[in-house]
Design an enzyme around this catalytic site. Structure first.
Site, PDB file in Angstrom:
ATOM      1  N   SER A  36      44.337  57.945  13.054  1.00  0.00           N
ATOM      2  CA  SER A  36      43.469  59.007  13.635  1.00  0.00           C
ATOM      3  C   SER A  36      43.449  58.939  14.654  1.00  0.00           C
ATOM      4  O   SER A  36      43.994  59.602  15.571  1.00  0.00           O
ATOM      5  CB  SER A  36      42.087  58.519  12.943  1.00  0.00           C
ATOM      6  OG  SER A  36      41.659  59.703  12.084  1.00  0.00           O
ATOM      7  N   ASP A  74      46.586  61.371   2.069  1.00  0.00           N
ATOM      8  CA  ASP A  74      45.648  61.774   3.480  1.00  0.00           C
ATOM      9  C   ASP A  74      45.445  62.960   3.409  1.00  0.00           C
ATOM     10  O   ASP A  74      46.416  63.556   3.913  1.00  0.00           O
ATOM     11  CB  ASP A  74      46.075  60.756   4.287  1.00  0.00           C
ATOM     12  CG  ASP A  74      45.073  61.329   5.730  1.00  0.00           C
ATOM     13  OD1 ASP A  74      44.422  62.163   6.146  1.00  0.00           O
ATOM     14  OD2 ASP A  74      45.559  60.341   6.881  1.00  0.00           O
ATOM     15  N   HIS A  98      42.812  58.667   3.850  1.00  0.00           N
ATOM     16  CA  HIS A  98      42.951  58.700   5.615  1.00  0.00           C
ATOM     17  C   HIS A  98      42.803  57.085   5.826  1.00  0.00           C
ATOM     18  O   HIS A  98      43.384  56.850   6.316  1.00  0.00           O
ATOM     19  CB  HIS A  98      41.986  59.418   5.897  1.00  0.00           C
ATOM     20  CG  HIS A  98      41.485  59.550   7.694  1.00  0.00           C
ATOM     21  ND1 HIS A  98      43.195  59.587   8.494  1.00  0.00           N
ATOM     22  CD2 HIS A  98      40.742  59.459   8.543  1.00  0.00           C
ATOM     23  CE1 HIS A  98      43.263  59.881   9.503  1.00  0.00           C
ATOM     24  NE2 HIS A  98      41.929  59.591   9.500  1.00  0.00           N
TER      25      HIS A  98
END
Lengths: 396, 396
Positions: free
Chosen positions: B155, B329, B362
């Site tokens: 991320s 995601d 995610h």
């Protein structure tokens, strides 16, 4: 010139309100009395009263489906679809659109006054989509209409269209649930809960008694609208519309000077747009209505009322269905419309299911989508042939 | 018994802080001094100082990548991946993880005190992902490490991993950007903006000077966390975890009695979960840090710094890349990782790209995903062979 004069010809739409003094007893057991239902009509009701189409609006919609909306000054939210010669042809049909129960545009909702003169506010009882439909049914009966030729709605309006068939199977000849679902998903509920928390976090919220303080929880309601707005648009559409473009931050004129890099005093266009969406929404919508209606959405789960078997909801159903979804809608994805179509099929209901290719997300049902318009027009024309063949009610 | 004693063996992790009195001059032109960098280390730095791996944390992460986090009392956020014999093997590697610049776990951020004794608060300058990386580089140099064997991050941590290679091409032998993107999309920015608006709508926000009032904007920060949390999870995972299950509303014990239908006094499990996520987050995170770091994310756009051509960012790059995405995601979709891999390919960089099949969204990069772990382990083992063959720095 013709275009221009056509534009000028759009007149400000007037809304009527019918009051039912005896009120409505809700699913939760409480009674709301009196019950007001505010609505607009378009076209003319035939002498046989057999050409009525009910259009159901979405979460933040209203009864101004066509014509000029007197509150916003803009065209009605489905002007593209509803009017003379349009897919929902008001030369043929008598179109009715009512503000939902729990709304804030004239139908009874948290903003309405109770018998003691104070607004319902947070004491407004919890309502369901079925309660909304039952309020509409009071109006339809009041208008002398036994059976609707069609019920059409997108998003929450689509839930109402489905619920109409389930609650009043004999009163709906055809139904068009669009960009909707037979249940609200965990993700849908999650987004609504964020919106509700944002509203109640606002200092002007005052535990829902903001009306007594002469304020509105504008910032919280704006945040609620912003998060909802993101879910209405596909990632692709958002990228196309805004990308990463920036603009001068109006609030940064003083402080901006101290930053050597101008970039840091700018905001992204998408932020500016969302802020505008949020703040303009606050002008026209009541926070307690937002809470009440999002709750009703969250409660919606047709299968749960039928032992978890959605097809049972449509047992012996003779309504003709057209289920429409949009390929890039991630709020009410095609899979949910497909589940509805499958259940209808299983119940032996006459159903056509169309997924419209569009990259604009959930909002596509409000936008210029020629395939969508053709689908609506085509289905209604086909349904009309069957309607006439079957003999409309009071046709004699 | 073995499992239990292994569990007990996890000791509370200690964090160190290094102060750089001369501070750091940021991309915006302002200087922050002094600069504190708080970090944890795992394993042993080899005499040649050639076995270091830097792990970069995500938006709300911290330096406690493994071991027991003394703040939360829980295992480190990547304990699954980092430790003796694990994919990032601390028997082989010296692992460093630093709290990001702008954070609130010991590195300099809005919560830190300025020279005048007051917190930076909203006067903390705007920072970028590159600024975060430059602060980390100060630490790496301080530790006597010229070149990192690998930089790994998911991320926002993945953005840092990419930025490390771009800013210090000679100091990174291999890079693993995971569940990330070379730019923040319009939708990403939109969600962040909603979070920021929620924080500033809180009555305890006080224009960012909440610390002077001895309060925190807990409700706004909780809403911010809630909306972010939705984006971390796929719709499918949320449905599997919560569905439409309800539970007794703890706040409805009094009012609930007046509703005949018990259903209406219940809340959905997903709501309860989100509220818990929100309120527990507030205990450990600073609102001004959240604002500062989300801004840094929004600014991130590597191509923009290179005439819109991402591949130019990697000209003459010799770092070995492993780009990892997760199929479900939707916050950092595979398409964005693919754009990165394509640009790396175009620049002639040695890159492998793996999309892990997962339906958990995610968050999958933090969860038990065997294919993902195998990918990390395999890539590091392969990279090590090349590292040894190429001759690590100071290998003599």
């Amino acid at each position: 010139m013709i275009i221009s004069s056509e534009k000028e010809a759009i007149s400000v739409q007037t809304s009527e309100t019918t009051r039912f003094e005896d009120g409505l007893t809700l699913e939760c057991g409480e009674t709301i009395a009196p019950l007001d239902v505010a609505y607009c009509t378009y076209g003319r009701l035939s002498p046989a009263k057999d050409n009525a189409i009910l259009i159901c609006h979405a979460l933040t919609g209203d009864q101004y489906v066509a014509g000029r909306n007197p509150v916003t000054g803009k065209d009605g939210w489905w002007s593209r679809l509803v009017g003379p010669g349009k897919p929902v042809d008001t030369n043929q049909y008598f179109v009715i659109c009512a503000n939902v129960l729990g709304g804030c545009m004239g139908s009874t909702g948290p903003k309405s006054l109770k018998a003691d003169g104070a607004p319902w506010g947070t004491s407004f009882p919890p309502i369901t989509v079925r309660d909304m439909v039952r309020a509409q049914a009071r109006l339809i009966t009041h208008l002398g209409i036994d059976r609707l030729f069609a019920v059409i709605g997108g998003s929450m309006g689509g839930m109402q269209a489905i619920e109409w068939v389930v609650t009043y199977p004999d009163r709906v000849f055809s139904a068009l649930p669009i960009a909707t679902s037979p249940y609200h998903s965990a993700q849908n509920i999650a987004f609504n809960e964020v919106s509700r928390q944002a509203i109640s976090a606002d200092p002007d919220w005052h535990d829902g008694r903001y009306w007594a303080h002469n304020v509105v929880p504008a910032r919280g309601l704006a945040v609620a609208r912003m998060v909802a707005h993101i879910t209405y648009v596909s990632e692709k559409a958002m990228t196309r519309k805004f990308g990463r473009r920036t603009r001068r931050n109006p609030a940064a004129s003083q402080e901006g000077a101290q930053l050597p890099a101008a970039f840091f005093s700018e905001i992204f266009e998408v932020e500016s747009y969302l802020r505008h969406q949020g703040s303009s929404f606050v002008q026209r919508f009541d926070a307690n209505s937002y809470l009440t209606i999002t709750r009703a959405l969250d409660y919606f789960d047709l299968a749960a009322d039928h032992d978890g078997d959605l097809s049972k909801a449509f047992k012996n159903c003779t309504t003709r269905f057209c289920v429409v979804s949009f390929s890039s809608d991630w709020l009410f994805p095609t899979s949910q419309s497909r589940a509805l179509a499958r259940a209808l099929n299983q119940a032996g209901v006459n159903v056509s299911f169309v997924e419209i290719e569009s990259d604009r997300g959930h909002d596509a049902f409000l936008l210029d989508e020629p395939d969508f318009e053709r689908t609506i027009r085509g289905f209604l024309e086909g349904a009309r042939l069957h309607y006439v063949a079957a003999g409309a009610p009071h046709a004699g």
